[in-house]
Structure formats: C-alpha cells, structure tokens
Design a protein around this motif. Structure first.
Motif, PDB file in Angstrom:
ATOM      1  N   THR A   1       0.830  -1.205   0.000  1.00 27.42           N
ATOM      2  CA  THR A   1       0.000   0.000   0.000  1.00 27.42           C
ATOM      3  C   THR A   1       0.867   1.258   0.000  1.00 27.42           C
ATOM      4  OG1 THR A   1      -1.729  -1.179   1.237  1.00 27.42           O
ATOM      5  CG2 THR A   1      -1.811   1.230   1.246  1.00 27.42           C
TER       6      THR A   1
ATOM      7  N   CYS B   1      -1.379  -3.655  -6.906  1.00 32.66           N
ATOM      8  CA  CYS B   1      -2.445  -4.378  -6.209  1.00 32.66           C
ATOM      9  C   CYS B   1      -2.763  -5.706  -6.896  1.00 32.66           C
ATOM     10  CB  CYS B   1      -3.699  -3.507  -6.128  1.00 32.66           C
ATOM     11  SG  CYS B   1      -3.487  -2.063  -5.058  1.00 32.66           S
TER      12      CYS B   1
ATOM     13  N   SER C   1     -14.012  -5.341  -3.665  1.00 30.14           N
ATOM     14  CA  SER C   1     -14.229  -4.276  -2.684  1.00 30.14           C
ATOM     15  C   SER C   1     -15.612  -4.363  -2.067  1.00 30.14           C
ATOM     16  CB  SER C   1     -14.026  -2.914  -3.348  1.00 30.14           C
ATOM     17  OG  SER C   1     -12.717  -2.788  -3.853  1.00 30.14           O
TER      18      SER C   1
ATOM     19  N   LEU D   1      -8.983   4.631   3.960  1.00 32.69           N
ATOM     20  CA  LEU D   1      -7.691   4.047   4.299  1.00 32.69           C
ATOM     21  C   LEU D   1      -7.556   3.852   5.806  1.00 32.69           C
ATOM     22  CD1 LEU D   1      -5.232   5.943   1.917  1.00 32.69           C
ATOM     23  CD2 LEU D   1      -5.842   3.520   1.838  1.00 32.69           C
TER      24      LEU D   1
ATOM     25  N   PHE E   1      -9.625   0.939   6.804  1.00 37.85           N
ATOM     26  CA  PHE E   1      -8.953  -0.272   6.324  1.00 37.85           C
ATOM     27  C   PHE E   1      -7.820  -0.673   7.257  1.00 37.85           C
ATOM     28  CE2 PHE E   1      -4.877  -1.119   4.220  1.00 37.85           C
ATOM     29  CZ  PHE E   1      -5.051  -2.450   3.898  1.00 37.85           C
TER      30      PHE E   1
ATOM     31  N   SER F   1      -6.527  -6.145  -0.793  1.00 39.30           N
ATOM     32  CA  SER F   1      -5.694  -5.593  -1.863  1.00 39.30           C
ATOM     33  C   SER F   1      -6.556  -4.920  -2.923  1.00 39.30           C
ATOM     34  CB  SER F   1      -4.850  -6.702  -2.493  1.00 39.30           C
ATOM     35  OG  SER F   1      -4.015  -7.332  -1.540  1.00 39.30           O
TER      36      SER F   1
ATOM     37  N   ILE G   1      -7.916  -1.647  -1.512  1.00 40.27           N
ATOM     38  CA  ILE G   1      -6.894  -0.604  -1.529  1.00 40.27           C
ATOM     39  C   ILE G   1      -6.766  -0.017  -2.930  1.00 40.27           C
ATOM     40  CG2 ILE G   1      -4.384  -0.322  -1.509  1.00 40.27           C
ATOM     41  CD1 ILE G   1      -5.668   0.046   1.174  1.00 40.27           C
TER      42      ILE G   1
ATOM     43  N   THR H   1      -9.686   2.265  -3.508  1.00 32.35           N
ATOM     44  CA  THR H   1      -9.637   3.441  -2.645  1.00 32.35           C
ATOM     45  C   THR H   1      -8.617   4.454  -3.133  1.00 32.35           C
ATOM     46  OG1 THR H   1     -10.324   2.121  -0.719  1.00 32.35           O
ATOM     47  CG2 THR H   1      -9.266   4.228  -0.283  1.00 32.35           C
TER      48      THR H   1
END
Length: 455
Positions: free
Chosen positions: A50, A100, A166, A329, A332, A398, A401, A404
């Motif tokens: 990330t 990712c 997601s 984030l 997360f 993953s 992320i 996002t």
C-alpha cells in the motif's frame, strides 16, 4: 521482515529471515503467539504494498523521475533499463492497478496452498509461519512481472475485479466493526458492573451520542450539498433509505425481546453501524459522474488537475485522494490490524475467519537455550484461524486498496484519465444495504430460530 522486525535490531533478526514466526518475537511485539505474529507479518506485506502504491501515485513522482537523464524517454544509461522504462505504467493509477494485482496474486497463491491446514504439524504450516525472505522475493517477482502486463483491456477488466472484491471487503469491514462494538460494549459494561463505577456507563453513553450526532450531521450535510431541488434524485433516495434503515436498526436493538435474546446488544453498536453507513453513503455519492450532485466540498488534498482530457490530446489526469478515500484508508488499517491481533476467543472473528480455539503451549513466551524470548506454537493440536480464509481476506483487502487509492474511478483504456462511474455508486450503496440487513438479521435471528445457538 515484519512489524516486529522493524522495531527490533537488525542484528538480532537477520538470522530469522528464513526461519519461522517464533524467531520473529522480540520484547516489543504485542503477542507471543505464533499465529498472531504470522498474521502481523502478512499484514505488514499488505501495508508495504500500500505504501509503494501511495508513493507511485503521487503527482511529484513524475517530476522526480524526469530528472533522471533518459529514464522516462528511453536511452537510459542505467543497466537493465535501456529503452524499457514507460513512466506512464510505473506512475499514476496504472502503477496502483499493477501493484495491487501483484498483491492479490500473492495472497491468492497462499490462499490456495493453505486450504484445509488443520494444525502446525501439517508441512504447509511451516510455509505459512516461516520462510519470510523467500516470500518477500516471491512478492517482488510477481510485482515486477505485473508491470510488464500490456495495457490493452487489463485496466478495464481489473477495475471490475476491484469492484466485486471491494464490495465483499466492505461487508467484512462492517462485520469487524460490529464485532469491535460488541467487544467494546461488553468490556465497559463488565467494568461498570464489577467495579460499581458509573463512569463506564457514562463513557458508553457519551460515545453513543457522539456517533449519532455525527451520523445526523452527515445526513443534514448530504441533503444540503449533495442534492438539488430539481436534480440528484438518486442521492435523495439513497440518503432517505439509509436514514430510515438506521432508525429501524436503532429501535430494534433496544426492543425488550431483542435485549432478552441478545443481552449485549444496544445502541452503541447501532450508532457505530449508522455512522459507518453514512460514510459509505457519502463515499458512494462522491463517485456520481453528475458534477452538479457531486461537489468536492470536503476535499482534504488539492487535485493537481481535475479536468478531463480534451480534444485529441493525451493529457494525464492526476487524481489525489479526497476525504472519503483518506477515511477509507484509516478504516482499512484499523480493520486489518484488528483482524490480525484479535484473540481467537472472539466469536464474530471466529465465524469470519473460521477460527478454532487452539490448544498450544499457552500464551506466554518461551525462552530458548540462547536466552532469546520466542513465540510459542499455539497451533499444535489445531489452527487458531483458517490460513486460507485469512489470505482470501487479504486478497479482498488488496482490491479494496486499489479502488480506494484511485477513488473508485473507472480508467479509460487509451489514456491516463480516470472518470467517475455509476457502477461504483451502486456497489457501495448495495453493500451498505446488505450490511444493514446483516446487522438486523443478527438481532432478530435468535427470535426467529429460538432453538439455535447464536452466541
């Protein structure tokens, strides 16, 4: 490598790179259980990827790379990079997609390898809990290979993979938040009853009121800034439906029959779920392509260029994260670390990760012959969490992320531009409705099926 190694001296941990998780223990680690340390190290791999993605998506990176003579234009004097570096691929959303993609493949590989591991006596358990240096090399290898994937339709296809993954991860976040609220409520109520101290109840009441106040404030702001008298019908429907659903779950959570069946259910959990639902609603509305209904009023970072490419040019669109992405984030990070360090006695996480209570040597560290404190193997009889499910969770993380960091924007196949998309809006709203439905089900299920154990 890992969270614990980063805090220990390099000399004391260098010999453990190829060893098992117990060798990674040092005094600063939050737990001495082998299983917990392993989850922390894998989570560190995810956080490392990330961080790399964040660095590569920063607008200033292009300027810095252009300072290297010939690096982005070809003809580089750097060995191995002659005429091969395409800065359009190693920068911007394309770099995030590839990074990712590599992390997803890495965790999916271990998800497949670790299916049906029952205890640490399984030879595959040694792979799970050790060989960190080689795992790191595998991740690097997959990452390098990902950057050689031709553009073509990769970005568009991988966007839809990210959408689906997601969606599932948002639901997992909701489950973890529910679990956190239940544990929080149970702990503070227990402290109040055992110590006869009303301050704990006052604390619970204060946080409950705060959560509801924030959620109500969000609803007001949504109606003011994200709706218009003659437009934004979808937003009006989204806000109204979620407001009604949040009121329903709050009322149901304190009904006498629900309280009798679920003694630890209460308004704290409902308030936290309501606040999270409003965040998801806001996040969905910020992806609406209709700019009249989507003002960037809460942006925390200034966009370097927010215009769409015009004419036949190939102008790069550099998009930094707005407030909803930064909050995403933070949530997360909280959920990932919470799932990694939470003890196996927790019922909701048990069900989510298919965990079982291990019967290892205990929770205390073991001092080896060399005098170094090491983690204990708490999975000698059976694993304390499902290895395969844990890696699948990191797979979904993953993908989350990726979405996002790119603001859930849909990439164009021929340019670096990103654009808002209605699929992202509907995915987020659907996940919020399904999440509210799941929470409501946890409240009413014991009444519908009284003979079943829902503890």
């Amino acid at each position: 490598m890992g969270a614990c190694m980063a805090l220990c001296s390099a000399a004391s941990c260098a010999s453990c790179l190829c060893g098992s998780a117990p060798c990674l223990l040092c005094g600063c680690c939050p737990s001495s259980n082998n299983s917990t340390i392993t989850r922390l190290v894998f989570s560190f791999f995810l956080l490392l990827g990330t961080m790399v993605s964040i660095i590569m998506i920063l607008p200033g990176m292009e300027t810095e790379l252009n300072k290297i003579p010939g690096f982005c234009q070809g003809g580089s004097s750097i060995p191995g990079f002659e005429n091969q570096v395409n800065c359009d691929v190693i920068l911007g959303f394309k770099s995030v997609y590839r990074m990712c993609f590599a992390m997803t493949c890495f965790f999916f590989l271990f998800c497949a390898i670790m299916i049906r591991v029952r205890s640490s006596k399984d030879p595959r358990a040694a792979i799970q809990n050790g060989f960190w240096f080689f795992k790191f090399l595998i991740l690097i290898g997959i990452t390098v290979g990902a950057f050689y994937i031709p553009d073509g339709t990769f970005n568009k296809v991988w966007f839809y993979f990210g959408i689906v993954g997601s969606f599932v991860f948002i639901l997992i976040q909701l489950i973890l938040l529910i679990d956190f609220a239940h544990s929080w409520n149970k702990a503070w109520v227990g402290n109040a009853e055992e110590g006869d101290n009303k301050c704990w109840f006052a604390g619970l009441l204060s946080f409950t009121i705060l959560n509801y106040a924030l959620a109500f404030t969000a609803v007001v702001l949504f109606y003011v800034y994200y709706t218009m008298p003659d437009d934004c019908t979808e937003h009006k429907v989204f806000i109204s439906i979620n407001l009604i659903l949040c009121v329903i779950i709050s009322i149901v959570s304190i009904l006498p029959k629900i309280q009798e069946a679920q003694p630890h259910s209460g308004l704290l959990q409902a308030s936290l779920i309501s606040l999270y639902t409003m965040y998801v609603t806001w996040s969905a509305m910020t992806n609406n392509p209709n700019r009249n209904c989507n003002p960037s009023l809460l942006s925390l970072v200034t966009n370097v260029n927010t215009t769409e490419p015009s004419g036949g040019g190939t102008q790069r669109q550099v998009q930094l994260w707005d407030a909803q992405s930064i909050i995403g984030l933070i949530i997360f990070l909280f959920c990932t670390l919470y799932a990694s360090i939470r003890s196996s006695s927790n019922t909701q996480v048990n069900k989510l990760m298919q965990t079982e209570e291990g019967r290892g040597s205990g929770a205390g560290g073991v001092v080896g012959e060399d005098g170094i404190l090491r983690a204990v193997d708490d999975e000698e009889d059976r694993v304390t969490y499902s290895y395969s499910v844990f890696h699948f969770h990191l797979c979904l993380a993953s993908l989350y992320i990726m979405m996002t960091l790119t603001n859930w924007y849909q990439p164009e196949t021929t340019t670096q531009a990103m654009q808002s998309s209605m699929p992202a809006v509907w995915v987020k709203m659907s996940s919020s409705w399904l999440g509210l439905g799941l929470y409501l089900w946890t409240l009413v299920a014991p009444l519908i099926f009284p003979n079943r154990d829902f503890n």
